[in-house]
Design an enzyme around this catalytic site. Structure first.
Site, PDB file in Angstrom:
ATOM      1  N   HIS A 111      39.302  35.612  34.069  1.00  0.00           N
ATOM      2  CA  HIS A 111      38.878  36.848  34.749  1.00  0.00           C
ATOM      3  C   HIS A 111      39.088  38.024  33.808  1.00  0.00           C
ATOM      4  CE1 HIS A 111      38.169  39.269  38.431  1.00  0.00           C
ATOM      5  NE2 HIS A 111      39.107  40.076  37.975  1.00  0.00           N
ATOM      6  N   HIS A 154      34.602  41.250  35.793  1.00  0.00           N
ATOM      7  CA  HIS A 154      34.751  42.132  36.966  1.00  0.00           C
ATOM      8  C   HIS A 154      34.560  43.561  36.476  1.00  0.00           C
ATOM      9  CE1 HIS A 154      37.790  43.823  40.165  1.00  0.00           C
ATOM     10  NE2 HIS A 154      36.553  44.245  40.369  1.00  0.00           N
ATOM     11  N   MET A 179      34.621  47.193  36.813  1.00  0.00           N
ATOM     12  CA  MET A 179      35.129  48.344  37.567  1.00  0.00           C
ATOM     13  C   MET A 179      34.717  49.588  36.800  1.00  0.00           C
ATOM     14  SD  MET A 179      38.834  46.763  38.534  1.00  0.00           S
ATOM     15  CE  MET A 179      38.803  45.575  37.190  1.00  0.00           C
ATOM     16  N   ASP A 211      38.937  41.974  33.462  1.00  0.00           N
ATOM     17  CA  ASP A 211      38.923  43.235  34.223  1.00  0.00           C
ATOM     18  C   ASP A 211      38.440  44.363  33.338  1.00  0.00           C
ATOM     19  OD1 ASP A 211      41.726  42.063  35.983  1.00  0.00           O
ATOM     20  OD2 ASP A 211      39.800  42.582  36.852  1.00  0.00           O
ATOM     21  N   MET A 248      38.715  42.832  46.847  1.00  0.00           N
ATOM     22  CA  MET A 248      39.892  43.448  46.228  1.00  0.00           C
ATOM     23  C   MET A 248      41.035  43.464  47.241  1.00  0.00           C
ATOM     24  SD  MET A 248      39.360  44.198  43.093  1.00  0.00           S
ATOM     25  CE  MET A 248      40.962  44.950  42.885  1.00  0.00           C
ATOM     26  N   GLY A 282      47.387  41.063  43.463  1.00  0.00           N
ATOM     27  CA  GLY A 282      48.636  40.826  44.193  1.00  0.00           C
ATOM     28  C   GLY A 282      48.838  39.395  44.637  1.00  0.00           C
ATOM     29  N   ASP A 304      41.343  39.213  44.752  1.00  0.00           N
ATOM     30  CA  ASP A 304      41.701  39.803  43.468  1.00  0.00           C
ATOM     31  C   ASP A 304      42.746  40.898  43.635  1.00  0.00           C
ATOM     32  OD1 ASP A 304      39.702  41.294  40.770  1.00  0.00           O
ATOM     33  OD2 ASP A 304      41.822  40.818  40.974  1.00  0.00           O
ATOM     34  N   MET A 323      37.380  48.087  32.799  1.00  0.00           N
ATOM     35  CA  MET A 323      37.705  49.379  33.442  1.00  0.00           C
ATOM     36  C   MET A 323      37.279  50.537  32.539  1.00  0.00           C
ATOM     37  SD  MET A 323      41.508  48.457  34.772  1.00  0.00           S
ATOM     38  CE  MET A 323      41.791  47.054  35.844  1.00  0.00           C
ATOM     39  N   SER A 333      43.690  36.598  35.247  1.00  0.00           N
ATOM     40  CA  SER A 333      43.196  37.858  34.664  1.00  0.00           C
ATOM     41  C   SER A 333      44.006  38.154  33.407  1.00  0.00           C
ATOM     42  CB  SER A 333      43.371  39.011  35.660  1.00  0.00           C
ATOM     43  OG  SER A 333      43.318  40.261  34.962  1.00  0.00           O
TER      44      SER A 333
END
Ligand code: DX5
Ligand code: ZN
Length: 230
Positions: free
Chosen positions: A48, A81, A83, A50, A152, A188, A186, A52, A23
């Site tokens: 990836h 992705h 969000m 992200d 997630m 951690g 996705d 947002m 990511s």
């Protein structure tokens, strides 16, 4: 007998391609081209992105424009992705930006079946994402429509968080249900927990800070690829 072996090998995640999807959320955007080359040379299978909007998640990242620039700067397929609220309004923009996969959150639409078909009709692979507390039950009727499920393993919005252990149980349950489905984890994911993620049944691994937060993202990416046998 062959069917049984195949089923077993899928359940064990042996037959599915193991993919590292870095990511860029925590990458150095002042040197993003360098970062993209690093993960490409490091054996990543996807990049990836992200996305947002500051509404569905408490952070704002970037949109279709930056995504299109990133697409021009790498050979890697774009794994977008979303969000964001009202994803129906933006999937076309991300398809135009060059997305290969678009993940939408089940929590952001009243018409998930229609939205996933909308993505498919754009010639993009549809994927559905769910937050940690969202049950698998909410997506069970679309599992045959999607190419991938994004589970997630942190509460969305930020990189650098710790993996929520119960999310591995959710992945285990999903892998039992769908031995042949691409399951993406996705949030951690680190070198010291990725084998547990694979053992639970994930085969697509989003890694953000654990790659871009290191001095040598290329070498670190290669370590992740080697770890999962990608
Ligand atoms: C969080 C994003 C994740 C995150 C991963 O909302 O969906 O992709 O950036 O970053 P790490 O690997 O640092 O948790
Ligand atoms: Zn993500």
């Amino acid at each position: 007998m062959r069917g049984l072996f195949r089923e077993l090998s899928y359940i064990l995640g042996m037959s599915l391609k193991q993919i590292i999807a870095p990511s860029v959320l925590n990458a150095n955007f002042l040197e993003l081209g360098k970062g993209l080359n690093a993960i490409e040379n490091g054996g990543a299978g996807l990049v990836h992105l992200d996305i947002m909007d500051g509404h569905f998640v408490p952070n704002i990242s970037f949109g279709p424009g930056i995504s299109a620039c990133i697409g021009k700067g790498t050979k890697l397929p774009l794994d977008c992705h979303l969000m964001i609220e009202n994803p129906e309004k933006y999937v076309g923009e991300f398809a135009k930006a060059g997305a290969s996969i678009i993940s939408v959150h089940a929590e952001t639409t009243n018409h998930l079946d229609r939205l996933l078909h909308q993505i498919k009709e754009l010639g993009v692979k549809p994927a559905v994402a769910i937050n940690p507390a969202t049950p698998l039950e909410s997506i069970k009727w679309v599992l045959d429509i999607v190419d991938m499920v994004l589970i997630m393993s942190v509460n969305p919005g930020f990189g650098g968080q710790s993996l929520i252990p119960y999310c591995l149980d959710k992945i285990r349950e999903l892998r039992q249900l769908k031995p042949e489905l691409d399951i993406q984890i996705d949030g951690g994911v680190k070198l010291d927990n990725i084998l547990a993620c694979k053992e639970a049944g994930a085969n697509v691994f989003v890694v953000g800070s654990a790659i871009f937060g290191t001095a040598d993202p290329e070498a670190t990416c290669r370590e992740f690829v080697k770890k999962v046998g990608g």
